[in-house]
Design a protein around this motif. Structure first.
Motif, PDB file in Angstrom:
ATOM      1  N   PHE A 196       0.790  -1.144  -0.191  1.00 54.53           N
ATOM      2  CA  PHE A 196      -0.111  -0.026  -0.183  1.00 54.53           C
ATOM      3  C   PHE A 196       0.921   1.228   0.025  1.00 54.53           C
ATOM      4  CE2 PHE A 196       0.239  -1.711   4.357  1.00 54.53           C
ATOM      5  CZ  PHE A 196       0.819  -0.697   4.773  1.00 54.53           C
ATOM      6  N   TYR A 197       0.073   2.433  -0.196  1.00 57.41           N
ATOM      7  CA  TYR A 197       1.015   3.692  -0.187  1.00 57.41           C
ATOM      8  C   TYR A 197       0.487   4.449   0.862  1.00 57.41           C
ATOM      9  CZ  TYR A 197       2.561   2.234  -4.649  1.00 57.41           C
ATOM     10  OH  TYR A 197       3.140   1.624  -5.671  1.00 57.41           O
ATOM     11  N   LEU A 198       1.258   5.114   1.684  1.00 58.08           N
ATOM     12  CA  LEU A 198       1.082   6.341   2.803  1.00 58.08           C
ATOM     13  C   LEU A 198       1.223   7.668   2.151  1.00 58.08           C
ATOM     14  CD1 LEU A 198       2.155   6.175   6.391  1.00 58.08           C
ATOM     15  CD2 LEU A 198       2.641   8.028   5.065  1.00 58.08           C
ATOM     16  N   HIS A 199      -0.018   8.397   2.768  1.00 53.96           N
ATOM     17  CA  HIS A 199       0.173   9.699   2.203  1.00 53.96           C
ATOM     18  C   HIS A 199       0.179  10.490   3.416  1.00 53.96           C
ATOM     19  CE1 HIS A 199      -1.161   8.672  -1.814  1.00 53.96           C
ATOM     20  NE2 HIS A 199      -1.541   7.759  -1.232  1.00 53.96           N
ATOM     21  N   ASP A 200       1.330  11.601   3.563  1.00 57.16           N
ATOM     22  CA  ASP A 200       1.555  12.399   4.745  1.00 57.16           C
ATOM     23  C   ASP A 200       1.368  13.588   4.297  1.00 57.16           C
ATOM     24  OD1 ASP A 200       1.978  13.005   7.528  1.00 57.16           O
ATOM     25  OD2 ASP A 200       4.157  13.157   7.334  1.00 57.16           O
ATOM     26  N   VAL A 201       0.390  14.424   4.631  1.00 64.84           N
ATOM     27  CA  VAL A 201      -0.234  15.777   4.038  1.00 64.84           C
ATOM     28  C   VAL A 201       0.150  16.818   5.192  1.00 64.84           C
ATOM     29  CG1 VAL A 201      -1.777  17.207   3.026  1.00 64.84           C
ATOM     30  CG2 VAL A 201      -1.897  14.764   2.474  1.00 64.84           C
ATOM     31  N   LEU A 202       1.135  17.638   5.174  1.00 64.98           N
ATOM     32  CA  LEU A 202       1.627  18.524   6.098  1.00 64.98           C
ATOM     33  C   LEU A 202       0.821  20.048   5.897  1.00 64.98           C
ATOM     34  CD1 LEU A 202       5.235  17.424   6.501  1.00 64.98           C
ATOM     35  CD2 LEU A 202       3.220  16.790   7.916  1.00 64.98           C
ATOM     36  N   SER A 203       0.475  20.220   4.745  1.00 59.41           N
ATOM     37  CA  SER A 203      -0.132  21.794   4.619  1.00 59.41           C
ATOM     38  C   SER A 203      -0.965  21.363   3.249  1.00 59.41           C
ATOM     39  CB  SER A 203       1.216  22.674   4.258  1.00 59.41           C
ATOM     40  OG  SER A 203       1.784  22.278   3.032  1.00 59.41           O
ATOM     41  N   GLY A 204      -1.840  22.966   3.169  1.00 65.88           N
ATOM     42  CA  GLY A 204      -2.919  22.659   2.403  1.00 65.88           C
ATOM     43  C   GLY A 204      -4.193  22.088   2.831  1.00 65.88           C
ATOM     44  N   LYS A 205      -5.204  21.479   1.882  1.00 70.25           N
ATOM     45  CA  LYS A 205      -6.338  21.114   2.539  1.00 70.25           C
ATOM     46  C   LYS A 205      -6.016  19.637   2.960  1.00 70.25           C
ATOM     47  CE  LYS A 205      -9.108  23.807  -0.761  1.00 70.25           C
ATOM     48  NZ  LYS A 205     -10.087  23.588  -1.962  1.00 70.25           N
ATOM     49  N   ASN A 206      -6.975  19.157   3.601  1.00 65.22           N
ATOM     50  CA  ASN A 206      -6.986  17.923   4.122  1.00 65.22           C
ATOM     51  C   ASN A 206      -5.619  17.480   4.796  1.00 65.22           C
ATOM     52  OD1 ASN A 206      -9.768  17.472   3.129  1.00 65.22           O
ATOM     53  ND2 ASN A 206      -8.960  17.078   1.382  1.00 65.22           N
ATOM     54  N   ILE A 207      -5.077  18.196   5.736  1.00 64.31           N
ATOM     55  CA  ILE A 207      -3.787  17.864   6.497  1.00 64.31           C
ATOM     56  C   ILE A 207      -4.159  16.631   7.164  1.00 64.31           C
ATOM     57  CG2 ILE A 207      -2.240  18.673   8.374  1.00 64.31           C
ATOM     58  CD1 ILE A 207      -2.745  21.452   7.351  1.00 64.31           C
ATOM     59  N   THR A 208      -3.125  15.652   7.161  1.00 66.81           N
ATOM     60  CA  THR A 208      -3.055  14.579   7.933  1.00 66.81           C
ATOM     61  C   THR A 208      -2.197  14.117   8.988  1.00 66.81           C
ATOM     62  OG1 THR A 208      -1.834  13.226   6.339  1.00 66.81           O
ATOM     63  CG2 THR A 208      -4.250  13.221   6.064  1.00 66.81           C
ATOM     64  N   GLY A 209      -1.128  15.226   8.821  1.00 60.06           N
ATOM     65  CA  GLY A 209       0.085  15.196   9.656  1.00 60.06           C
ATOM     66  C   GLY A 209       0.357  16.666  10.345  1.00 60.06           C
ATOM     67  N   ILE A 210       0.283  16.836  11.648  1.00 60.12           N
ATOM     68  CA  ILE A 210       0.847  18.179  12.356  1.00 60.12           C
ATOM     69  C   ILE A 210       1.818  17.930  13.330  1.00 60.12           C
ATOM     70  CG2 ILE A 210      -1.800  18.992  12.006  1.00 60.12           C
ATOM     71  CD1 ILE A 210      -2.122  18.369  15.123  1.00 60.12           C
ATOM     72  N   ARG A 211       2.787  19.114  13.385  1.00 64.88           N
ATOM     73  CA  ARG A 211       3.709  19.093  14.317  1.00 64.88           C
ATOM     74  C   ARG A 211       3.104  19.588  15.682  1.00 64.88           C
ATOM     75  NH1 ARG A 211       7.128  22.362  11.356  1.00 64.88           N
ATOM     76  NH2 ARG A 211       6.387  24.156  12.534  1.00 64.88           N
ATOM     77  N   VAL A 212       3.538  18.690  16.653  1.00 71.98           N
ATOM     78  CA  VAL A 212       2.957  19.142  18.089  1.00 71.98           C
ATOM     79  C   VAL A 212       4.265  19.683  18.993  1.00 71.98           C
ATOM     80  CG1 VAL A 212       0.984  17.570  17.744  1.00 71.98           C
ATOM     81  CG2 VAL A 212       3.115  16.651  18.706  1.00 71.98           C
ATOM     82  N   VAL A 213       5.357  19.199  18.449  1.00 70.00           N
ATOM     83  CA  VAL A 213       6.441  19.669  19.562  1.00 70.00           C
ATOM     84  C   VAL A 213       7.535  20.352  18.235  1.00 70.00           C
ATOM     85  CG1 VAL A 213       8.291  19.249  20.844  1.00 70.00           C
ATOM     86  CG2 VAL A 213       6.267  18.045  21.280  1.00 70.00           C
ATOM     87  N   ASP A 214       8.014  21.578  18.757  1.00 63.91           N
ATOM     88  CA  ASP A 214       9.029  22.201  17.896  1.00 63.91           C
ATOM     89  C   ASP A 214      10.502  22.003  18.398  1.00 63.91           C
ATOM     90  OD1 ASP A 214       7.137  23.279  16.089  1.00 63.91           O
ATOM     91  OD2 ASP A 214       7.115  25.195  17.014  1.00 63.91           O
ATOM     92  N   GLY A 215      11.200  21.390  17.412  1.00 63.92           N
ATOM     93  CA  GLY A 215      12.571  20.911  17.967  1.00 63.92           C
ATOM     94  C   GLY A 215      13.309  22.439  18.062  1.00 63.92           C
ATOM     95  N   LYS A 216      12.895  23.654  17.218  1.00 65.38           N
ATOM     96  CA  LYS A 216      13.487  24.948  17.426  1.00 65.38           C
ATOM     97  C   LYS A 216      12.277  25.911  17.525  1.00 65.38           C
ATOM     98  CE  LYS A 216      18.249  24.299  15.811  1.00 65.38           C
ATOM     99  NZ  LYS A 216      18.871  24.973  14.873  1.00 65.38           N
ATOM    100  N   PRO A 217      12.478  26.925  17.967  1.00 68.50           N
ATOM    101  CA  PRO A 217      11.418  28.313  17.793  1.00 68.50           C
ATOM    102  C   PRO A 217      11.407  28.392  16.298  1.00 68.50           C
ATOM    103  CG  PRO A 217      12.805  28.861  19.500  1.00 68.50           C
ATOM    104  CD  PRO A 217      13.374  27.477  18.997  1.00 68.50           C
TER     105      PRO A 217
END
Length: 202
Positions: free
Chosen positions: A60-81
């Motif tokens: 199968f294929y995994l789709h990791d969408v980080l911006s735009g419409k229908n975001i599926t991955g979000i950053r919850v901890v920032d390594g740097k400001p």
């Protein structure tokens, strides 16, 4: 007469000590094997309906969408400001994902499940992720079953492997590995091909 009495007393004392030893040993065995069975014991695999082990191949294929419409991955901890960020992925970043799994690289193709979990940018030298993810399947005989991945994902390597450490449903007692290839990646999204080889009993 006195000798006979002493002999009898010695025999009685011997019997008392003998029975005390037996009772003490039995008590220890009860604690060691009796009480412990309330916590854990050996059982037959057949009692859980386990039969011959099988080897399955999932693709199968995994789709990791980080911006735009229908975001599926979000950053919850920032390594740097954010003011000092030089790239999308910084050491220490933690992302939470709910990524669709499809049968083709096209995100609009048939969905067979979701990848739900987290990944952490765990290397200071290259783009290497610690993946802690469940594949939750929704298609066919795999519907309702899951596989758990825990491993290192060096994103820019052509091919990498991650261990399958368990599962549920049809994949109870699962063990195996996922062979991973990146189809495409940019700041907005990644499409990743998975070939999963897993041993299981059901």
């Amino acid at each position: 007469m006195v000798a006979s009495v002493l002999k009898t007393q010695s025999f009685i004392i011997f019997l008392i000590l003998f029975f005390i030893t037996i009772i003490t040993s039995f008590s220890r065995l009860t604690v060691a094997y009796g009480y412990s069975e309330l916590f854990g014991k050996y059982i037959s695999p057949s009692s859980l309906g386990l039969k011959r082990e099988k080897l399955s191949h999932l693709h199968f294929y995994l789709h990791d969408v980080l911006s735009g419409k229908n975001i599926t991955g979000i950053r919850v901890v920032d390594g740097k400001p954010s003011t000092s960020r030089s790239s999308q992925f910084i050491f220490g970043d933690v992302y939470v994902i709910d990524d669709p799994l499809t049968i083709e690289p096209d995100i609009n193709s048939k969905t067979v499940g979701k990848a739900q979990g987290t990944y952490t940018v765990a290397s200071q030298g290259e783009l290497s992720l610690l993946m802690v993810t469940n594949f939750a399947f929704t298609e066919g005989k795999y519907n309702g079953s899951t596989l758990s991945v825990l491993g290192r994902n060096e994103v820019l390597s052509t091919v990498r492997e991650m261990p399958i450490v368990g599962g549920s449903g049809i994949f109870r007692f699962a063990r195996g590995y996922a062979q991973v290839r990146t189809q495409s990646i940019n700041q907005a999204r990644a499409i990743v091909e998975y070939n999963v080889f897993v041993f299981h009993y059901r």
